[in-house]
Design a protein around this motif. Sequence first.
Motif, mmCIF file in Angstrom:
data_model
loop_
_atom_site.group_PDB
_atom_site.id
_atom_site.type_symbol
_atom_site.label_atom_id
_atom_site.label_comp_id
_atom_site.label_asym_id
_atom_site.label_seq_id
_atom_site.Cartn_x
_atom_site.Cartn_y
_atom_site.Cartn_z
ATOM 1 N N THR A 87 35.997 48.007 33.761
ATOM 2 C CA THR A 87 35.396 46.684 33.853
ATOM 3 C C THR A 87 35.172 46.278 35.298
ATOM 4 O O THR A 87 35.957 46.639 36.185
ATOM 5 C CB THR A 87 36.280 45.624 33.159
ATOM 6 N N ALA A 88 34.092 45.541 35.511
ATOM 7 C CA ALA A 88 33.962 44.829 36.772
ATOM 8 C C ALA A 88 34.893 43.618 36.715
ATOM 9 O O ALA A 88 35.233 43.144 35.631
ATOM 10 C CB ALA A 88 32.516 44.385 36.961
ATOM 11 N N VAL A 89 35.322 43.148 37.858
ATOM 12 C CA VAL A 89 36.135 41.939 37.919
ATOM 13 C C VAL A 89 35.222 40.761 38.253
ATOM 14 O O VAL A 89 34.531 40.764 39.269
ATOM 15 C CB VAL A 89 37.245 42.059 38.982
ATOM 16 N N HIS A 90 35.198 39.782 37.371
ATOM 17 C CA HIS A 90 34.403 38.576 37.573
ATOM 18 C C HIS A 90 35.330 37.365 37.591
ATOM 19 O O HIS A 90 36.094 37.157 36.633
ATOM 20 C CB HIS A 90 33.380 38.411 36.452
ATOM 21 N N SER A 91 35.283 36.589 38.649
ATOM 22 C CA SER A 91 36.084 35.361 38.760
ATOM 23 C C SER A 91 37.565 35.628 38.466
ATOM 24 O O SER A 91 38.200 34.932 37.688
ATOM 25 C CB SER A 91 35.545 34.267 37.820
ATOM 26 N N PHE A 92 38.084 36.692 39.063
ATOM 27 C CA PHE A 92 39.510 37.037 39.021
ATOM 28 C C PHE A 92 39.999 37.573 37.673
ATOM 29 O O PHE A 92 41.201 37.599 37.415
ATOM 30 C CB PHE A 92 40.393 35.844 39.436
ATOM 31 N N ALA A 128 39.704 39.943 44.827
ATOM 32 C CA ALA A 128 40.930 40.032 44.041
ATOM 33 C C ALA A 128 40.633 39.967 42.545
ATOM 34 O O ALA A 128 39.503 39.749 42.120
ATOM 35 C CB ALA A 128 41.883 38.916 44.447
ATOM 36 N N GLY A 129 41.701 40.147 41.753
ATOM 37 C CA GLY A 129 41.575 40.016 40.310
ATOM 38 C C GLY A 129 41.910 41.257 39.518
ATOM 39 O O GLY A 129 41.904 41.231 38.289
ATOM 40 N N HIS A 130 42.226 42.363 40.198
ATOM 41 C CA HIS A 130 42.558 43.596 39.476
ATOM 42 C C HIS A 130 43.788 43.402 38.585
ATOM 43 O O HIS A 130 43.834 43.921 37.466
ATOM 44 C CB HIS A 130 42.829 44.738 40.461
ATOM 45 N N ASP A 131 44.786 42.666 39.078
ATOM 46 C CA ASP A 131 46.016 42.495 38.306
ATOM 47 C C ASP A 131 45.736 41.778 36.991
ATOM 48 O O ASP A 131 46.236 42.178 35.929
ATOM 49 C CB ASP A 131 47.068 41.753 39.123
ATOM 50 N N ALA A 132 44.929 40.740 37.038
ATOM 51 C CA ALA A 132 44.621 39.990 35.815
ATOM 52 C C ALA A 132 43.749 40.804 34.866
ATOM 53 O O ALA A 132 44.001 40.858 33.657
ATOM 54 C CB ALA A 132 43.929 38.675 36.165
ATOM 55 N N GLN A 151 46.010 53.621 35.740
ATOM 56 C CA GLN A 151 45.006 52.606 36.035
ATOM 57 C C GLN A 151 44.677 52.613 37.516
ATOM 58 O O GLN A 151 45.463 53.083 38.343
ATOM 59 C CB GLN A 151 45.495 51.231 35.602
ATOM 60 N N LEU A 152 43.505 52.059 37.837
ATOM 61 C CA LEU A 152 43.060 52.028 39.228
ATOM 62 C C LEU A 152 42.124 50.850 39.429
ATOM 63 O O LEU A 152 41.170 50.668 38.669
ATOM 64 C CB LEU A 152 42.329 53.324 39.591
ATOM 65 N N GLY A 153 42.413 50.044 40.440
ATOM 66 C CA GLY A 153 41.523 48.968 40.843
ATOM 67 C C GLY A 153 40.931 49.282 42.208
ATOM 68 O O GLY A 153 41.671 49.632 43.143
ATOM 69 N N VAL A 154 39.613 49.164 42.323
ATOM 70 C CA VAL A 154 38.912 49.563 43.553
ATOM 71 C C VAL A 154 38.119 48.385 44.105
ATOM 72 O O VAL A 154 37.437 47.676 43.362
ATOM 73 C CB VAL A 154 37.959 50.745 43.275
ATOM 74 N N ASN A 155 38.191 48.204 45.418
ATOM 75 C CA ASN A 155 37.372 47.212 46.105
ATOM 76 C C ASN A 155 36.016 47.831 46.418
ATOM 77 O O ASN A 155 35.924 48.773 47.209
ATOM 78 C CB ASN A 155 38.075 46.749 47.383
ATOM 79 N N GLY A 156 34.967 47.304 45.787
ATOM 80 C CA GLY A 156 33.650 47.902 45.942
ATOM 81 C C GLY A 156 33.147 47.940 47.377
ATOM 82 O O GLY A 156 32.783 49.017 47.887
ATOM 83 N N PRO A 157 33.084 46.804 48.082
ATOM 84 C CA PRO A 157 32.607 46.828 49.470
ATOM 85 C C PRO A 157 33.441 47.726 50.368
ATOM 86 O O PRO A 157 32.922 48.325 51.329
ATOM 87 C CB PRO A 157 32.724 45.358 49.896
ATOM 88 N N GLY A 158 34.724 47.859 50.055
ATOM 89 C CA GLY A 158 35.591 48.692 50.876
ATOM 90 C C GLY A 158 35.229 50.161 50.856
ATOM 91 O O GLY A 158 35.602 50.914 51.771
ATOM 92 N N LEU A 159 34.478 50.594 49.826
ATOM 93 C CA LEU A 159 34.105 52.007 49.725
ATOM 94 C C LEU A 159 33.210 52.457 50.874
ATOM 95 O O LEU A 159 33.087 53.661 51.134
ATOM 96 C CB LEU A 159 33.390 52.262 48.387
ATOM 97 N N ALA A 160 32.587 51.504 51.552
ATOM 98 C CA ALA A 160 31.736 51.855 52.693
ATOM 99 C C ALA A 160 32.561 52.199 53.935
ATOM 100 O O ALA A 160 32.020 52.750 54.908
ATOM 101 C CB ALA A 160 30.789 50.696 53.012
#
Length: 265
Positions: A87-92, A128-132, A151-160
Amino acid sequence: MRVGVVLGTGHGEKGTTGMVVDALIVRMRERVEIEVDVICTDDLVLGPSCPACLACMTAGEQACPNADNASPARELMDAADLVIFATAVHSFTLSATMKRFVDHFAYLIHRPRYFGTPAILVSTAAGAGHDAALGYLTTAIRRWGFHTAGQLGVNGPGLAKAPYRAKVDRALDELAATAVRAVHDGGEPAPTTSDLIGFRVARLLVESGRSDGPVDAAYWDERGWFEADWFTGAKVGRVRNAVAALVERRIRTGIENGSAKPYTG
């Protein structure tokens, strides 16, 4: 190995969430031969939200007005040795399209079926919002029978950024190994205290709803769950079971006496 992917993002396989899942699949294929089936939740055409008619629980899942549209996802989960929920994270929290997907399979809380099938959870966010998001998915799919293997939560902009991307790559390597191992080892983990409480609460719901519709109760009767401590033959810890039984008694008493308190935080 057959892997099912439920992709809960409006950007489909071309978005950041889809690309992270694809990178995971590539790494899994380096370890074992796999077939992959992908469902994008937006493509299921489930409407703006679940109608909350409860027909899936009282009359059976085929009574849902969106049963035909949801069936490809059900078939994917039924056939899979492992399911990746992304899933994408939307509004935490998780995306609206993934929440809509979960809501349309609410009957699986009453009639779970995926015990012994491991799941991998993935989320991507700009902040943020991966935990929720991942916490909610962990709880929801456990009620369906799945157990979360990783499980894995990734920061999209950070991939650059090269240093962050290197950390994500290492995490994906580890997650791919975990996923393959979870299927290879098989089995169902011992239920936690939370699992056992969930089992007993579900049993209360099914018992109390027997007169409204026979579908749930018949499902439990066929499997002998009304007389069991857990859904499967997995070992049930005595202390955990005792705690769950105590919670059940308090809930049952509160319902019967009308003394249950509203939630106030």
